[in-house]
Write a protein that holds these residues in place. Structure first.
Motif, PDB file in Angstrom:
ATOM      1  N   GLU A   1     -30.572  20.664  31.558  1.00  0.00           N
ATOM      2  CA  GLU A   1     -31.104  19.429  30.967  1.00  0.00           C
ATOM      3  C   GLU A   1     -30.122  18.268  31.109  1.00  0.00           C
ATOM      4  OE1 GLU A   1     -33.220  19.354  27.360  1.00  0.00           O
ATOM      5  OE2 GLU A   1     -33.625  21.508  27.319  1.00  0.00           O
ATOM      6  N   LEU A   2     -28.844  18.570  31.020  1.00  0.00           N
ATOM      7  CA  LEU A   2     -27.838  17.513  31.162  1.00  0.00           C
ATOM      8  C   LEU A   2     -27.857  16.915  32.571  1.00  0.00           C
ATOM      9  CD1 LEU A   2     -24.769  19.065  29.275  1.00  0.00           C
ATOM     10  CD2 LEU A   2     -26.289  17.238  28.476  1.00  0.00           C
ATOM     11  N   LYS A   3     -28.098  17.727  33.576  1.00  0.00           N
ATOM     12  CA  LYS A   3     -28.166  17.227  34.952  1.00  0.00           C
ATOM     13  C   LYS A   3     -29.347  16.288  35.135  1.00  0.00           C
ATOM     14  CE  LYS A   3     -25.847  21.212  37.046  1.00  0.00           C
ATOM     15  NZ  LYS A   3     -25.975  22.392  37.950  1.00  0.00           N
ATOM     16  N   VAL A   4     -30.475  16.635  34.516  1.00  0.00           N
ATOM     17  CA  VAL A   4     -31.641  15.761  34.567  1.00  0.00           C
ATOM     18  C   VAL A   4     -31.346  14.462  33.840  1.00  0.00           C
ATOM     19  CG1 VAL A   4     -34.057  15.511  33.897  1.00  0.00           C
ATOM     20  CG2 VAL A   4     -33.217  17.706  34.780  1.00  0.00           C
ATOM     21  N   MET A   5     -30.717  14.571  32.675  1.00  0.00           N
ATOM     22  CA  MET A   5     -30.404  13.385  31.880  1.00  0.00           C
ATOM     23  C   MET A   5     -29.442  12.464  32.631  1.00  0.00           C
ATOM     24  SD  MET A   5     -28.720  13.171  28.058  1.00  0.00           S
ATOM     25  CE  MET A   5     -29.725  14.554  27.524  1.00  0.00           C
ATOM     26  N   ARG A   6     -28.509  13.055  33.366  1.00  0.00           N
ATOM     27  CA  ARG A   6     -27.544  12.232  34.103  1.00  0.00           C
ATOM     28  C   ARG A   6     -28.246  11.375  35.151  1.00  0.00           C
ATOM     29  NH1 ARG A   6     -22.405  14.941  37.106  1.00  0.00           N
ATOM     30  NH2 ARG A   6     -24.064  15.800  38.419  1.00  0.00           N
ATOM     31  N   LYS A   7     -29.279  11.898  35.782  1.00  0.00           N
ATOM     32  CA  LYS A   7     -30.046  11.105  36.743  1.00  0.00           C
ATOM     33  C   LYS A   7     -30.846  10.011  36.041  1.00  0.00           C
ATOM     34  CE  LYS A   7     -30.543  14.835  40.142  1.00  0.00           C
ATOM     35  NZ  LYS A   7     -31.507  15.701  40.874  1.00  0.00           N
ATOM     36  N   GLU A   8     -31.431  10.356  34.884  1.00  0.00           N
ATOM     37  CA  GLU A   8     -32.226   9.372  34.154  1.00  0.00           C
ATOM     38  C   GLU A   8     -31.372   8.189  33.705  1.00  0.00           C
ATOM     39  OE1 GLU A   8     -33.968  11.390  30.907  1.00  0.00           O
ATOM     40  OE2 GLU A   8     -35.397  12.549  32.121  1.00  0.00           O
ATOM     41  N   MET A   9     -30.131   8.443  33.344  1.00  0.00           N
ATOM     42  CA  MET A   9     -29.279   7.403  32.768  1.00  0.00           C
ATOM     43  C   MET A   9     -28.962   6.263  33.729  1.00  0.00           C
ATOM     44  SD  MET A   9     -26.507   9.331  30.362  1.00  0.00           S
ATOM     45  CE  MET A   9     -25.788  10.178  31.738  1.00  0.00           C
ATOM     46  N   ARG A  10     -29.155   6.483  35.018  1.00  0.00           N
ATOM     47  CA  ARG A  10     -28.826   5.446  35.992  1.00  0.00           C
ATOM     48  C   ARG A  10     -29.650   4.178  35.785  1.00  0.00           C
ATOM     49  NH1 ARG A  10     -28.897   9.745  41.037  1.00  0.00           N
ATOM     50  NH2 ARG A  10     -26.962  10.847  40.473  1.00  0.00           N
ATOM     51  N   SER A  11     -30.813   4.300  35.173  1.00  0.00           N
ATOM     52  CA  SER A  11     -31.671   3.131  34.933  1.00  0.00           C
ATOM     53  C   SER A  11     -31.565   2.611  33.503  1.00  0.00           C
ATOM     54  CB  SER A  11     -33.126   3.482  35.258  1.00  0.00           C
ATOM     55  OG  SER A  11     -33.588   4.536  34.410  1.00  0.00           O
ATOM     56  N   TRP A  12     -30.697   3.199  32.676  1.00  0.00           N
ATOM     57  CA  TRP A  12     -30.557   2.751  31.289  1.00  0.00           C
ATOM     58  C   TRP A  12     -29.711   1.486  31.229  1.00  0.00           C
ATOM     59  CZ3 TRP A  12     -29.332   7.766  27.985  1.00  0.00           C
ATOM     60  CH2 TRP A  12     -30.400   8.663  28.134  1.00  0.00           C
ATOM     61  N   PRO A  13     -29.829   0.692  30.147  1.00  0.00           N
ATOM     62  CA  PRO A  13     -28.922  -0.457  29.945  1.00  0.00           C
ATOM     63  C   PRO A  13     -27.468   0.002  29.899  1.00  0.00           C
ATOM     64  CG  PRO A  13     -30.783  -0.559  28.441  1.00  0.00           C
ATOM     65  CD  PRO A  13     -30.868   0.787  29.104  1.00  0.00           C
ATOM     66  N   TRP A  14     -26.562  -0.898  30.267  1.00  0.00           N
ATOM     67  CA  TRP A  14     -25.161  -0.508  30.468  1.00  0.00           C
ATOM     68  C   TRP A  14     -24.550   0.101  29.210  1.00  0.00           C
ATOM     69  CZ3 TRP A  14     -20.441  -1.881  28.302  1.00  0.00           C
ATOM     70  CH2 TRP A  14     -19.313  -1.416  28.989  1.00  0.00           C
ATOM     71  N   GLY A  15     -24.682  -0.559  28.059  1.00  0.00           N
ATOM     72  CA  GLY A  15     -24.048  -0.048  26.847  1.00  0.00           C
ATOM     73  C   GLY A  15     -24.566   1.317  26.455  1.00  0.00           C
TER      74      GLY A  15
END
Length: 886
Positions: free
Chosen positions: A34-48
């Motif tokens: 799940e962490l690997k999936v989350m790491r990919k998702e985070m690329r589109s999150w706001p910087w902070g």
């Protein structure tokens, strides 16, 4: 597990260690997925939000990995380092209790990866402490250590002495010697303003070596090895300072005689100088054999540094006095200096040979006499006095032949790709690289218009897939996309975006309506022509009406064959199409006008307005902006805007340009700047360091005009590199090569940086090869610049020497003659005049030209007497002139 994932998403670092503890190996494996999936998702999150969650992902992932290899890869991933405050304390907390061997393996693997900061160094250090293992060492780890040491100095007031910090380092014996093995030393280590061991790394290392905290033999061996291997100047200086601080004993120096010989032969000047001193000391102790001295001297005497060569001749002279029987072995080595470029070195070598010649056998004297025949005319009488009848003239040489580069042949552009897949490949490559290379850009732009005419839907589908991921393809407000395109068209992207409907029709219309203001610089004006073409292409590609563009060049220089343009206009006429104003305007600026009478007649026979304009343009054969036949002095404009050019206090020599009414009346508004009169006083520019072949390709038939506009930015700015990059391209342009091109070339030959002078040398040789070089005009411009202190003669001498080394001795000499005539007429000779005389003398000796007889003041300078380089080089040039005339 769910609570752990929630804590990670919320970035709650303090909660993660406790939530990880009860999980078994299988559960941790599921969390890691799940962490690997989350790491990919985070690329589109706001910087902070992304930064907080990324730290938590890093910590949780480190705790979930069962293998040291996977854990090291997870921790060392580059995208996991986007933080300000280090998350490594939490990483260490989740690793507590792991097997020491596992922790040691992790530390070793992290060290082998790129360690780039003090925080990563501290992480490895803590892992080593927890594992109880030796510290693994790598270049990155040592860089992190050096940064930590530098930072810890300033954590106290007053700053803590460097040597005290190093004394307290538990791993000093492992880390400090590794500094000497690194390809490049860390900046905190090499910077120093004093030799005080409290601040100076080399001094601190030698002091710690004397105290026994560092192994002296290890430092010594690694310093010597590094100096033999070579490297950056700052690194060599560091190692040399450490080596000198170690104060080698006589036995240690004697054990490394091979290393000193290698440094003296190939090392940088400071390193070679130290090696020479060591060899001289060994000779004084009787530890340097005659064979070894002869071997190393043969290499040193070929070096260009006069100080090193003189020192070696002094050492050879001392040995010859002490051991006269060595003359037969050493004098042939000394005679190698007869071909040294410095005539002072030649004279020293000749005197040394003359002093010890009686101790040699007849066959050795004959060989030495043969080597002396290579001496120039200035030493010929002295050599004959030494060798008498043994000295013979050198072998007969063939008649001198000037060596110039081949005349550049224009390369025809390949047709635009007809295959959609090939075209898309080229477009994507240009978009991603942001290349401004003329041929690739023009082929791709023309190819887009052609493909849109023949298969618009297929092109749109292929572009949509190939350019997915570009900023304008992502979902977002249309107003933001339009605003960004108006601010910066992004090259071919605006054409592709227009085809795909990602830029509004109104924005495309606004882009076409933009024009270059009258008070801008030439770079912005030339860019404005390109921008107008791109916005026009963005308009026509929507309909696919045009079958091709008119302005696509015929040759790589950007020039357009008038016959090609007539054929394109004929096709437009048959299809009932009206050319785009910007496209046709650029085509006129690119068309070759010389020998175009037949093409002009065919253009006039078309019976169209564009055909008549083309015929009139070719027949007029006028420059776009006539260059005024006078020089004006101008001060730099006052700084304006966000990025003003630095002001100069010294007036420069620059030409102005006149206006062209046809440009103002018949061309689109974006071209009007080109047709206005311009004075360098009014130009403002923010294009620092910009280089664009498109500027040259805008006016390939008017090199003189381009040179006049670019001249304010080609002058010898002391703080900028690369200013002379357009000169070779200007030398390949069509049209006359008159005052502006020769003045630009003069500035380039005196530029501060070697790479700029090299560009000017290339341009000089191209002009000479094309038969367009006016040596008297160029020499006159150089004299003016030197007279106004806008150029240092020593820099001109360096450029002239480089040009002469290619074999263009006659060309270089013809340029230097008017310069020397002007400089020798001065009451006080400028610094660097001896260098110019030396280059001219070398050219005269090589090409055997008697043209230097016209230099007023040369004979008087040579007759002054004395041993200054000015007098010596003047005498050398005069002797070469007499020999050529005799």
């Amino acid at each position: 597990m769910k609570e752990l994932i929630t804590a990670v998403r919320d970035g709650r670092l303090d909660d993660i260690p406790a939530l990880l503890t009860p999980l078994d190996r299988a559960e941790r494996r599921l969390v890691l997925t799940e962490l690997k999936v989350m790491r990919k998702e985070m690329r589109s999150w706001p910087w902070g939000e992304r930064t907080r969650a990324r730290k938590a992902v890093l910590v949780a992932g480190a705790g979930c990995h069962a293998g040291a290899a996977g854990c090291a890869t997870w921790i060392g991933a580059r995208e996991q380092r986007e933080w300000v405050r280090s998350p490594y304390p939490w990483v260490l907390e989740v690793l507590v209790g792991r097997d020491p061997a596992w922790l040691a393996d992790l530390a070793r693997r992290l060290t082998a990866r790129t360690v780039e900061s003090e925080a990563e160094y501290q992480l490895v250090l803590e892992l080593v402490r927890m594992a109880g293992c030796p510290l693994p060492v790598s270049d990155g780890l040592v860089r992190g250590w050096a940064e930590r040491v530098a930072g810890s100095r300033w954590q106290q007031r007053p700053p803590r002495p460097l040597i005290d910090i190093l004394r307290a380092e538990p791993h000093l014996g492992v880390l400090a010697p590794h500094l000497l093995d690194m390809p490049e030393l860390p900046p905190p280590v090499t910077w120093a303003a004093t030799q005080d061991p409290a601040e100076h790394w080399p001094t601190a290392l030698t002091v710690l070596s004397a105290e026994g905290l560092l192994d002296r033999s290890t430092l010594l061996d690694r310093c010597v090895t590094r100096l033999v291997r070579g490297g950056k100047t700052v690194d060599m200086r560091f190692c040399l300072q450490v080596l000198r601080g170690l104060e080698l004993t006589d036995r240690e120096e004697a054990a490394r005689v091979t290393d000193w010989a290698a440094m003296a032969a190939d090392g940088p000047s400071p390193v070679a100088g130290h090696a020479q001193e060591a060899l001289a000391r060994l000779d004084g102790h009787g530890e340097l054999s005659i064979d070894r001295l002869a071997d190393v001297s043969g290499s040193v005497l070929f070096r260009t540094e006069k100080k090193l060569v003189r020192s070696q001749l002094v050492l050879l002279g001392r040995v010859l006095r002490r051991v006269p029987s060595s003359a037969e072995e050493l004098l042939p080595v000394v005679a190698e200096a007869f071909v040294h470029p410095d005539i002072g070195i030649q004279e020293r070598a000749l005197k040394l040979v003359a002093r010890h010649l009686p101790a040699t056998a007849p066959d050795v004297r004959k060989d030495l006499a043969g080597m002396a025949s290579q001496l120039g005319a200035v030493h010929r009488s002295a050599a004959r006095a030494v060798f008498g009848e043994l000295l013979v003239d050198g072998p007969a040489v063939d008649a001198y032949e000037e060596v110039l580069p081949p005349v550049p042949v224009p390369r025809r552009l390949d047709p635009a790709p007809a295959d959609t897949a090939e075209l898309i490949e080229e477009v994507v490559a240009l978009v991603r690289s942001r290349s401004r290379e003329v041929t690739a850009f023009e082929r791709a732009l023309d190819g887009l218009i052609r493909c849109a005419h023949n298969a618009r839907a297929d092109l749109a589908d292929a572009l949509r897939a190939a350019l997915a991921g570009q900023w304008w393809t992502e979902p977002g407000p249309q107003a933001d996309i339009d605003r960004r395109f108006l601010r910066n068209h992004d090259g071919l992207q605006v054409v592709a975006a227009s085809l795909l409907g990602r830029v509004s029709e109104k924005t495309v219309g606004d882009g076409r309506a933009r024009w270059t203001t009258s008070d801008t610089c030439c770079h912005a004006a030339l860019d404005g022509v390109l921008y107008a073409r791109l916005w026009e292409a963005a308009t026509v590609i929507r309909t696919g009406e045009l079958p091709f563009l008119l302005a696509t060049p015929t040759w790589h220089t950007g020039a357009l064959d008038p016959t090609d343009l007539v054929e394109r206009l004929l096709t437009y006429q048959k299809l009932g199409l009206t050319p785009g104003p910007a496209d046709f305007g650029q085509a006129l600026l690119r068309v070759r006008r010389t020998d175009g009478a037949e093409a002009a007649a065919r253009a006039a026979s078309l019976g169209t307005a564009e055909g008549d304009r083309l015929a009139a343009w070719i027949r007029a054969d006028e420059p776009v902006a006539p260059v005024l036949r006078r020089h004006v002095e101008t001060e730099s404009p006052e700084p304006q805007g966000w990025f003003p050019r630095p002001a100069r206090s010294t007036p420069r020599v620059l030409p102005a340009t006149n206006g062209h009414p046809v440009i103002q009346q018949e061309f689109p508004r974006s071209f009007h700047w080109l047709g206005r009169p311009h004075s360098p006083r009014r130009q403002q520019c923010s294009h620092w360091g910009d280089t664009s072949p498109q500027w040259i390709a805008t006016l390939p038939a008017d090199g003189e005009t381009l040179a006049a506009w670019l001249l304010p930015f080609l002058t010898c700015e002391e703080d900028q590199r690369g200013v002379a990059w357009p000169l070779p391209a200007l030398a390949e342009t069509d049209g006359p090569a008159e005052g502006a091109i020769h003045l630009a070339l003069a500035y380039g030959l005196g530029a501060r940086y070697p790479e700029d002078r090299l560009s000017a040398v290339d341009a000089l040789l191209i002009l000479a090869a094309r038969g367009r070089l006016d040596a008297n005009l160029l020499g006159g411009e150089l004299s003016v610049l030197i007279d106004r202190e806008l150029m240092k003669p020593s820099r001109l001498a360096a450029a002239a020497r480089t040009a002469a080394a290619t074999g263009a001795y006659q060309t270089v000499l013809s340029v230097l003659v008017p310069v020397l005539t002007a400089l020798l007429a001065r009451e006080q000779a400028p610094r660097g005049l001896s260098d110019l005389l030396g280059v001219a003398a070398e050219c005269a000796e090589q090409c055997g030209s008697p043209q230097t007889g016209g230099i007023a003041g040369l004979a008087a300078t040579a007759a002054r007497g004395g041993s200054t380089q000015l007098v010596r080089q003047a005498a050398r040039l005069e002797a070469a002139c007499r020999e050529a005339a005799g």
